[in-house]
Scaffold this motif. Structure first.
Motif, PDB file in Angstrom:
ATOM      1  N   ASP B 233       0.821  -1.249  -0.101  1.00 14.56           N
ATOM      2  CA  ASP B 233      -0.068   0.142   0.037  1.00 14.56           C
ATOM      3  C   ASP B 233       0.849   1.207  -0.108  1.00 14.56           C
ATOM      4  N   GLY B 234       2.220   0.975  -0.225  1.00 12.96           N
ATOM      5  CA  GLY B 234       3.072   2.304  -0.048  1.00 12.96           C
ATOM      6  C   GLY B 234       3.250   2.930   1.233  1.00 12.96           C
ATOM      7  N   MET B 235       2.890   2.332   2.232  1.00 15.72           N
ATOM      8  CA  MET B 235       3.167   2.859   3.531  1.00 15.72           C
ATOM      9  C   MET B 235       4.682   2.625   4.068  1.00 15.72           C
ATOM     10  N   LEU B 236       5.465   3.627   4.534  1.00 15.99           N
ATOM     11  CA  LEU B 236       6.506   3.224   5.109  1.00 15.99           C
ATOM     12  C   LEU B 236       6.286   3.315   6.683  1.00 15.99           C
ATOM     13  N   CYS B 237       6.753   2.087   6.999  1.00 18.88           N
ATOM     14  CA  CYS B 237       6.714   1.495   8.586  1.00 18.88           C
ATOM     15  C   CYS B 237       8.258   1.629   9.246  1.00 18.88           C
ATOM     16  N   VAL B 238       8.203   2.120  10.376  1.00 17.65           N
ATOM     17  CA  VAL B 238       9.508   2.126  10.803  1.00 17.65           C
ATOM     18  C   VAL B 238       9.338   1.290  12.144  1.00 17.65           C
ATOM     19  N   TRP B 239       9.975   0.303  12.668  1.00 19.68           N
ATOM     20  CA  TRP B 239       9.917  -0.774  13.612  1.00 19.68           C
ATOM     21  C   TRP B 239      10.953  -0.538  14.650  1.00 19.68           C
ATOM     22  N   ASP B 240      10.697  -0.796  15.682  1.00 15.50           N
ATOM     23  CA  ASP B 240      11.656  -1.018  16.751  1.00 15.50           C
ATOM     24  C   ASP B 240      11.740  -2.428  17.051  1.00 15.50           C
ATOM     25  N   VAL B 241      12.670  -3.246  16.636  1.00 15.43           N
ATOM     26  CA  VAL B 241      12.675  -4.666  16.759  1.00 15.43           C
ATOM     27  C   VAL B 241      12.890  -5.220  18.166  1.00 15.43           C
ATOM     28  N   ARG B 242      13.210  -4.268  19.268  1.00 15.97           N
ATOM     29  CA  ARG B 242      13.426  -4.700  20.582  1.00 15.97           C
ATOM     30  C   ARG B 242      12.065  -4.509  21.314  1.00 15.97           C
ATOM     31  N   GLN B 243      11.235  -3.605  20.905  1.00 16.03           N
ATOM     32  CA  GLN B 243      10.031  -3.495  21.507  1.00 16.03           C
ATOM     33  C   GLN B 243       8.890  -3.874  20.707  1.00 16.03           C
ATOM     34  N   GLY B 244       7.869  -4.533  21.236  1.00 18.13           N
ATOM     35  CA  GLY B 244       6.718  -4.520  20.667  1.00 18.13           C
ATOM     36  C   GLY B 244       6.730  -5.494  19.357  1.00 18.13           C
ATOM     37  N   THR B 246       4.580  -4.467  16.838  1.00 23.16           N
ATOM     38  CA  THR B 246       3.890  -3.822  15.668  1.00 23.16           C
ATOM     39  C   THR B 246       4.824  -2.510  15.506  1.00 23.16           C
ATOM     40  N   PRO B 247       4.612  -1.873  14.227  1.00 22.87           N
ATOM     41  CA  PRO B 247       5.796  -0.679  13.952  1.00 22.87           C
ATOM     42  C   PRO B 247       5.435   0.337  14.793  1.00 22.87           C
ATOM     43  N   PHE B 248       6.404   1.288  15.132  1.00 23.03           N
ATOM     44  CA  PHE B 248       6.423   2.237  15.849  1.00 23.03           C
ATOM     45  C   PHE B 248       5.877   3.404  15.165  1.00 23.03           C
ATOM     46  N   SER B 249       6.114   3.397  13.754  1.00 26.07           N
ATOM     47  CA  SER B 249       5.393   4.615  13.006  1.00 26.07           C
ATOM     48  C   SER B 249       5.120   4.380  11.679  1.00 26.07           C
ATOM     49  N   LEU B 250       3.895   4.806  11.259  1.00 23.27           N
ATOM     50  CA  LEU B 250       3.664   4.537  10.012  1.00 23.27           C
ATOM     51  C   LEU B 250       3.508   5.918   9.377  1.00 23.27           C
TER      52      LEU B 250
END
Lengths: 613, 372
Positions: B233-244, B246-250
């Protein structure tokens, strides 16, 4: 059927032997031909021959032409309708120049490649392609001058002069050769160069050349000076200036009379070359015709004649002169080539004839499609409907794009062309896009995106189904599911869930847990899928010893009736160990609900249960 | 945008990568490799932009990329990585993995090693969709859901994780030297520890909401817990793999599939994405405070940086601006890098100040003055 304009071309199929019958089948851009037995005994041939009409789209250099012109085409379609017409005209002219520069770039590259080949290998194909591109650019340039720029009398001649100069490059080459020699004035081509410059109206260069000769012949200095004066005083119309056309005409006539006087006075009688130049300046047709080799084409002759006889020619008068020049220049015996008749039609401002002749002469729709589209944007084509529906522009674009679609790679360009054909583009695209072979997921995704953006939901479903079936056959259940989610295909999702459940029944465990455990809201796509996910959740709760929750879930599964019939027994048998759990049995709610379940079971199942127990 | 020019190359470009420059030299990159797709005869090619001189050249148009050499490639080039200065690894739609060697002296290319049909179904070949390498180890993933580990000079494969995924794995990247990340077509980001012998991932992260396919993944060069992905869908997701999980920001980036996402290797405040909708975006974040980064909190010694030397001006605060959660809080600027609408931009690579990208319009764009 109407009469054919030209004889159809004959293509020999080399591998087919004489006397055999050929069968054939039409394809979108080509024909498949095969040898066939037709009453005659003998062995068959196992070859199929593919006869292609258009080889150009497979040429790597010409591909650049298709790609770059596609870019320009898309940009052209976005020009806003509400701009004032003057601004639009300059934009159209610059777009036309863009197209032409793309053609030139391709031509130069083809020429470069042709030169690097070994002389024995100089394939005629490359040379032919170069000459076709040259002709195309010549025609396009003329159309730009006459139709798009539509210069009035005055600037018209200047544009035509530019046109001729651009397409006669060998003058500069010869001039370079002459100037680089030790004594330019004594080079055997010297006078040819000077005369060529004069014929093209390039008086500055002509004068510079003449100076060299003048220094060698100090005795004839006055004559050269006179010639120099005549050349420098020839008036050229200045479109940006304040001089009107009539004023220019008067000035020009004065100059013309002066040149004529010099001729009558025999001022140049002693020097044959200068005499010739003087006769040219006065517009003497016979002298011009004596220099056919330097002119080399009848349209050069036409422009030169106009330059020296009728510089204020009006666009509507062009075709008289064009016809007469062509007749004068060409021998009575020679047949006019297609290019000549196309140019003549252009001078007659018969756009439709130009397009028609070009369509017949060229084997590729590229040129006519793009030119017609540009002319249509300039509102120069009368919209008359063709017998086969849609107007000329759309017809040509559809033909061109359909040809592109047969190419394994250029089909993506064709999509944009179909988009800009309002009447039939959508239908054509729907038919063609389903035939694109889908080897990898990435390609399928791109095709899907094209379909989704144009609301072609049928095609979306069919492509997703193809990919999902393929994945299913290779046992990639997760991929199959992701394709059915994309198509929102509940039926297929049900099919996949059935596979999972069958696997479970066969093996007793679930496969692909990473998929089932992590589906999220996608599980609501189909009832069976929801059941699968929930059933797995039930097993997880049971393993974690969270029995009351497990019981509640099982209950909801049974009451919701989303389980397939084959699973009802399994569900009930799953309920049995739960009843033995203390915490569950103490829960009255469960007890009473159990009775409810029993009541809701169909009589047949109830009896089978009883018989089993 | 004078420093961006299109070069038409008569092949649809599926991947393009800069040849790595050694850290010690300050040179800009000058050679890149491209792979084509959807041709009857696909090719890999090496190109030069002639950046050999110092940075004192005159501005503007410095010449098109020149073709150095090319070689036939069997099947579409689905992914391409430089193994070292002379060798590239490519993966093919026929399921093969090949190492090509570029001989600089003679400007020729030869096949150095080949593993045919490593990705396959029982009756058919499966396209091999992604590769990542850290010489001499090579890891590939494919549509058959397998992860395969090779070594560059050994025949055969080192390890196969069968059925690593029930759907297609689209991309792979290293998280640490022994851990890799994969993204698949049901929107999951999986972490694998290659030291373990088990065939299941050590962590699974996924988007909440619709499970749309993820197509690309890239890790922050300095802060190894920050990962960016892009999907259908063209969304840029930034993840923190240590926490959680689900992505941190979309962030909404493109209107169609995002094919590649790259953090700038030396300036990770900059991120680049390219998409099927024909645009290439340059994302730039900046911190709020003016305090120098080393005063913003203690350094966590457990973060291991993979580059040999610490980047000079890089942002080393623990709370990276990529994880600000809401794109309106931090200053996030996006700019389009291509002059006008083109067909899908399939691939991009950025190194130093140079950016190269390839499109389905059979054009390559090179920008030598990326503002980073």
């Amino acid at each position: 059927m109407e009469e054919l304009d030209v004889e159809p071309a004959i293509t020999n199929i080399p591998a087919a032997s004489d006397g055999k019958h050929l069968g054939f089948a039409w394809g979108p851009g080509d024909i498949l031909a095969y040898e066939t037995l037709y009453m005659a005994p003998g062995s068959g041939c196992s070859f199929i021959h593919e006869v292609r009409k258009d080889e150009d789209i497979y040429s790597p250099i010409l591909r650049k032409l298709f790609n770059e012109s596609h870019h320009i085409f898309v940009g052209l379609q976005t020009i806003r309708e509400d701009l004032p017409s003057k601004n639009k005209k300059t934009q159209f002219v610059s777009i036309s120049k863009n197209y032409r520069s793309v053609i030139r770039a391709c031509m130069e590259e083809l020429q470069q490649v042709a030169e690097t080949l070994h002389p024995y290998m100089k394939t005629s194909v490359l040379v032919l392609q170069v000459s076709i591109l040259l002709a195309i650019e010549l025609i396009w340039n003329l159309c730009e001058v006459l139709f798009i720029d539509a210069a009035p009398a005055g600037p018209l001649l200047l544009h035509l002069l530019d046109w001729v100069r651009l397409h006669k490059g060998d003058v500069d080459e010869k001039a370079r050769e002459v100037l680089q020699s030790e004594s330019p004035a004594e080079h055997h081509d010297y006078w040819d160069v000077v005369v060529s410059y004069v014929l093209q109206g390039r008086f500055e260069e002509a004068r510079q050349m003449l100076v060299k000769q003048a220094t060698l012949q100090p005795a004839a200095r006055n004559m050269y000076k006179l010639m120099d004066t005549l050349l420098s005083k020839m008036p050229f119309y200045n479109p940006g200036g304040t001089q009107t056309l009539t004023e220019f005409d008067v000035k020009w006539r004065h100059w013309h009379e002066e040149v004529d006087r010099c001729l009558q006075d025999n001022s140049f009688a002693s020097n044959q070359h200068l005499e010739i130049i003087c006769k040219i300046l006065v517009g003497d047709e016979d002298t011009l015709l004596e220099h056919k080799e330097l002119l080399s084409t009848w349209y050069h002759f036409l422009v030169t004649r106009l330059l020296f006889c009728h510089p204020t020619v009006k666009p509507t008068e062009l075709h008289y002169y064009a016809q007469s020049c062509m007749t004068m220049f060409l021998d009575l015996r020679s047949v006019p080539e297609p290019l000549d008749s196309i140019l003549l039609a252009a001078f007659e401002f018969d756009i439709h004839q130009v397009i028609k002749d070009c369509s017949i002469a060229l084997n590729n729709w590229w040129f006519v499609a793009h030119l017609t589209d540009l002319l249509d944007h300039c509102k120069l084509l009368q919209s008359h409907n063709l017998h086969f529906g849609s107007n000329l522009r759309e017809f040509l674009l559809l033909e061109y794009a359909s040809g592109l679609f047969t190419h394994h790679s250029l089909w993506q360009l064709a999509v944009d062309y179909f988009d800009n054909c309002p009447e039939f583009g959508h239908v054509y695209l729907e038919l063609q896009i389903e035939r694109v072979p889908l080897d990898t997921e990435r390609k399928a995704l791109k095709v899907l995106r094209i379909c989704e953006q144009r609301q072609m939901s049928e095609q979306v479903r069919s492509i997703c189904k193809i990919m999902a079936m393929r994945a299913l056959r290779n046992n990639r259940l997760g991929s199959a599911l992701s394709w059915s989610i994309r198509a929102k295909d509940a039926a297929f999702a049900t099919l996949i869930s059935e596979r999972f459940l069958q696997d479970y029944c066969a093996r007793g465990t679930f496969s692909d847990l990473d998929l089932i455990d992590n589906l999220g809201p996608a599980m609501l796509l189909s009832d069976r899928l929801t059941f699968l996910v929930k059933y797995r959740e039930f097993h997880k709760l049971y393993e974690e010893n969270r029995f009351s929750e497990a019981a509640k879930l099982l209950l909801s599964l049974i009451t919701a009736k989303i389980a397939p019939r084959s699973f009802w027994m399994t569900l009930l048998t799953d309920a049995l160990p739960l009843l033995e759990q203390k915490e569950v049995s103490h829960n009255l709610f469960v007890f009473s609900s159990d009775k409810l379940i029993v009541k809701r079971l169909p009589f047949s199942l109830f009896t089978s249960l009883c018989s089993q127990n | 945008m004078e420093s961006v020019n299109a070069k038409y190359v008569s092949q649809k470009i599926s991947k393009t990568r800069w040849r790595p420059v050694s850290h010690s030299s300050l040179q800009q990159p000058d050679i890149f490799a491209t792979g084509s797709w959807d041709n009857e005869d696909n090719k890999i090619s090496f190109w030069s932009i002639g950046n050999h001189g110092s940075s004192g050249m005159d501005e503007g148009f410095e010449g098109d990329p020149q073709l150095l050499c090319e070689h036939k490639h069997d099947g579409d080039v689905l992914d391409l990585q430089f193994l070292d200065q002379d060798r590239i690894v490519t993966t093919s739609s026929t399921g093969a993995v090949t190492i090509f060697r570029h001989h600089q002296n003679s400007q020729t290319i030869s096949v150095s090693q080949r593993w045919p049909r490593v990705h396959r179904y029982p009756c058919d070949n499966a396209p091999c969709t992604g590769v990542v390498c850290s010489s001499p180890e090579i890891v590939t993933v494919g549509e058959d859901g397998k992860i395969i580990v090779f070594r560059a000079d050994q025949e055969g494969v080192i390890r196969v994780i069968e059925n690593a995924d029930s759907s297609t794995i689209h991309a792979v990247t290293y998280l640490r030297t022994t851990e890799i990340l994969t993204v698949n077509s049901i929107g999951q980001l999986k972490l694998w520890d290659l030291r373990q012998q088990s065939n299941s991932p050590s962590q699974i992260l996924s988007l909440s909401g619709d499970r749309l396919p993820l197509h690309c993944v890239d890790r922050h060069p300095n802060q190894q817990h920050i990962v960016a992905t892009g999907g259908q869908d063209g969304m840029l997701c930034v993840w923190d793999v240590r926490q959680g999980s689900t992505p941190f920001s979309l962030m909404e980036a493109h209107s169609a599939e995002m094919w590649e996402v790259h953090f700038h290797p030396t300036n990770p405040d900059h991120l680049f994405t390219c998409s099927e909708d024909g645009s290439l975006l340059h994302w730039e974040t900046s911190t709020h405070s003016d305090m120098p980064s080393f005063l913003q909190g203690g350094r966590n010694n457990s973060m291991i940086s993979r580059s040999a030397m610490a980047p000079a001006g890089g942002n080393q605060s623990l709370i990276s601006t990529w994880l600000s959660g809401d794109s309106s809080k931090g200053r996030l600027e996006t700019t389009h890098m291509l002059p006008s609408q083109t067909l899908s931009v399939n691939s991009l690579d950025v190194l130093g100040q140079c950016l190269v990208c390839g499109t389905d319009g059979e054009a390559i764009f090179v920008n030598r003055q990326v503002p980073v």
